[in-house]
Design a protein around this motif. Structure first.
Motif, mmCIF file in Angstrom:
data_model
loop_
_atom_site.group_PDB
_atom_site.id
_atom_site.type_symbol
_atom_site.label_atom_id
_atom_site.label_comp_id
_atom_site.label_asym_id
_atom_site.label_seq_id
_atom_site.Cartn_x
_atom_site.Cartn_y
_atom_site.Cartn_z
ATOM 1 N N VAL A 1 24.441 -2.577 7.812
ATOM 2 C CA VAL A 1 22.598 -1.547 8.235
ATOM 3 C C VAL A 1 23.114 -0.489 7.259
ATOM 4 N N VAL A 2 23.756 0.105 6.516
ATOM 5 C CA VAL A 2 23.916 0.819 5.285
ATOM 6 C C VAL A 2 22.884 0.615 4.655
ATOM 7 N N ALA A 3 23.011 -1.060 3.799
ATOM 8 C CA ALA A 3 22.515 -1.516 2.510
ATOM 9 C C ALA A 3 20.996 -1.740 3.252
ATOM 10 N N VAL A 4 20.150 -2.347 4.568
ATOM 11 C CA VAL A 4 18.778 -1.969 4.842
ATOM 12 C C VAL A 4 18.401 -0.740 4.485
ATOM 13 N N SER A 5 18.977 0.251 5.539
ATOM 14 C CA SER A 5 18.388 1.528 5.364
ATOM 15 C C SER A 5 18.254 2.272 3.998
ATOM 16 N N GLY A 6 19.406 2.021 2.895
ATOM 17 C CA GLY A 6 18.712 2.255 1.475
ATOM 18 C C GLY A 6 17.894 1.683 1.250
ATOM 19 N N ILE A 7 17.507 -0.014 0.668
ATOM 20 C CA ILE A 7 16.466 -0.518 1.061
ATOM 21 C C ILE A 7 15.383 -0.425 1.005
ATOM 22 N N SER A 8 14.983 0.465 2.434
ATOM 23 C CA SER A 8 13.538 0.705 2.831
ATOM 24 C C SER A 8 13.439 2.078 2.681
ATOM 25 N N TYR A 9 14.716 2.972 2.344
ATOM 26 C CA TYR A 9 14.013 3.767 2.237
ATOM 27 C C TYR A 9 13.791 4.060 0.634
ATOM 28 N N ALA A 10 14.389 3.328 -0.603
ATOM 29 C CA ALA A 10 14.056 2.708 -1.903
ATOM 30 C C ALA A 10 12.188 2.440 -1.948
ATOM 31 N N PHE A 11 11.783 1.574 -0.762
ATOM 32 C CA PHE A 11 10.599 0.578 -0.679
ATOM 33 C C PHE A 11 9.812 1.964 -0.424
ATOM 34 N N ASP A 12 9.733 3.052 0.936
ATOM 35 C CA ASP A 12 9.050 3.591 1.142
ATOM 36 C C ASP A 12 9.201 5.025 -0.033
ATOM 37 N N VAL A 13 9.991 5.311 -1.379
ATOM 38 C CA VAL A 13 9.402 6.542 -2.307
ATOM 39 C C VAL A 13 8.991 5.508 -3.487
ATOM 40 N N LYS A 14 8.973 3.800 -3.393
ATOM 41 C CA LYS A 14 7.555 2.904 -4.728
ATOM 42 C C LYS A 14 6.713 3.418 -4.001
ATOM 43 N N ASN A 15 6.263 3.207 -2.123
ATOM 44 C CA ASN A 15 5.740 3.069 -2.139
ATOM 45 C C ASN A 15 4.846 4.276 -1.912
ATOM 46 N N LYS A 16 4.645 5.056 -1.659
ATOM 47 C CA LYS A 16 4.550 6.973 -1.661
ATOM 48 C C LYS A 16 4.185 7.337 -3.053
ATOM 49 N N ALA A 17 5.076 7.432 -3.980
ATOM 50 C CA ALA A 17 4.542 7.028 -5.140
ATOM 51 C C ALA A 17 3.082 6.068 -5.947
ATOM 52 N N CYS A 18 3.417 4.397 -5.381
ATOM 53 C CA CYS A 18 2.165 3.872 -6.001
ATOM 54 C C CYS A 18 1.351 4.354 -4.899
ATOM 55 N N ALA A 19 0.867 5.141 -4.020
ATOM 56 C CA ALA A 19 -0.468 5.501 -3.281
ATOM 57 C C ALA A 19 -0.917 6.506 -3.726
ATOM 58 N N GLU A 20 -0.204 7.419 -4.320
ATOM 59 C CA GLU A 20 0.145 8.925 -4.853
ATOM 60 C C GLU A 20 -1.180 8.356 -6.433
ATOM 61 N N ASP A 21 -0.360 7.416 -6.917
ATOM 62 C CA ASP A 21 -0.682 7.496 -8.309
ATOM 63 C C ASP A 21 -2.690 6.519 -8.016
ATOM 64 N N PHE A 22 -2.099 5.228 -6.947
ATOM 65 C CA PHE A 22 -4.245 5.192 -7.177
ATOM 66 C C PHE A 22 -4.608 6.311 -6.514
ATOM 67 N N GLU A 23 -4.349 7.062 -5.461
ATOM 68 C CA GLU A 23 -5.317 8.083 -5.279
ATOM 69 C C GLU A 23 -5.641 9.407 -5.991
ATOM 70 N N SER A 24 -4.782 9.468 -7.425
ATOM 71 C CA SER A 24 -4.701 10.266 -8.396
ATOM 72 C C SER A 24 -5.947 9.910 -9.048
ATOM 73 N N VAL A 25 -5.725 9.088 -9.972
ATOM 74 C CA VAL A 25 -6.653 8.052 -10.128
ATOM 75 C C VAL A 25 -8.045 7.707 -9.920
ATOM 76 N N ALA A 26 -8.408 8.169 -9.379
ATOM 77 C CA ALA A 26 -9.199 8.111 -8.646
ATOM 78 C C ALA A 26 -10.116 9.257 -8.348
ATOM 79 N N LEU A 27 -9.380 10.497 -7.800
ATOM 80 C CA LEU A 27 -9.692 11.648 -7.425
ATOM 81 C C LEU A 27 -10.404 12.216 -9.185
ATOM 82 N N SER A 28 -9.150 11.905 -10.797
ATOM 83 C CA SER A 28 -9.905 12.062 -11.923
ATOM 84 C C SER A 28 -11.587 11.583 -11.872
ATOM 85 N N VAL A 29 -11.938 10.581 -10.856
ATOM 86 C CA VAL A 29 -13.370 10.045 -11.179
ATOM 87 C C VAL A 29 -14.459 11.191 -10.996
ATOM 88 N N SER A 30 -15.613 11.751 -11.850
ATOM 89 C CA SER A 30 -16.297 12.199 -11.575
ATOM 90 C C SER A 30 -17.450 11.211 -9.729
#
Length: 145
Positions: free
Chosen positions: A22-51
């Motif tokens: 359970v601890v291992a799965v929770s840690g992996i899940s948290y790591a994916f959540d952080v990675k997925n949030k960063a991914c979404a922020e990257d896509f949003e940031s690039v799009a918002l930079s366009v006029s």
């Protein structure tokens, strides 16, 4: 006496194994959540930079190692031609990043009033293009293998 102790604590072994899992799965899940949030922020940031981009909302996920990037980009466009031009600028902006060539973002491009919706086929693509295909289409140098 030793037999009594073994009989009384036998259940500790499976319980501790389950707890560790359970601890291992929770840690992996948290790591994916952080990675997925960063991914979404990257896509949003690039799009918002366009006029011409008003808003960008993305969700990234990963299932069995296969990433998925889905989003909606709201465009400041009054005509379909304007919407296609802004969408092409967004596609070029994504292609100019160091995102992986295999990345294929699933994006809905819509006008603010919702009356215009465009997609990559409106810019000459056959379906949803990967970044490699976008880079090839616009003659941009590949950034990532």
């Amino acid at each position: 006496m030793a037999g009594n102790i073994v009989r009384r604590v036998w259940w500790l072994v499976p319980v501790s194994v389950v707890a560790a899992a359970v601890v291992a799965v929770s840690g992996i899940s948290y790591a994916f959540d952080v990675k997925n949030k960063a991914c979404a922020e990257d896509f949003e940031s690039v799009a918002l930079s366009v006029s011409g981009v008003v808003t960008a909302d993305f969700t990234c996920s990963s299932s069995f190692g296969n990433p998925s990037e889905k989003g909606t980009i709201t465009l400041d466009a009054k005509t379909e031609e304007e919407a296609v031009a802004v969408m092409e600028s967004v596609l070029r902006a994504y292609a100019e990043t160091d995102m992986d060539n295999a990345t294929t973002p699933f994006v809905d491009y819509v006008s603010e009033d919702g009356t215009i919706a465009v997609g990559p086929p409106d810019a000459g693509f056959n379906g949803l293009p990967s970044l490699r295909q976008i880079r090839d289409h616009y003659g941009l140098q590949e950034h990532v293998g």
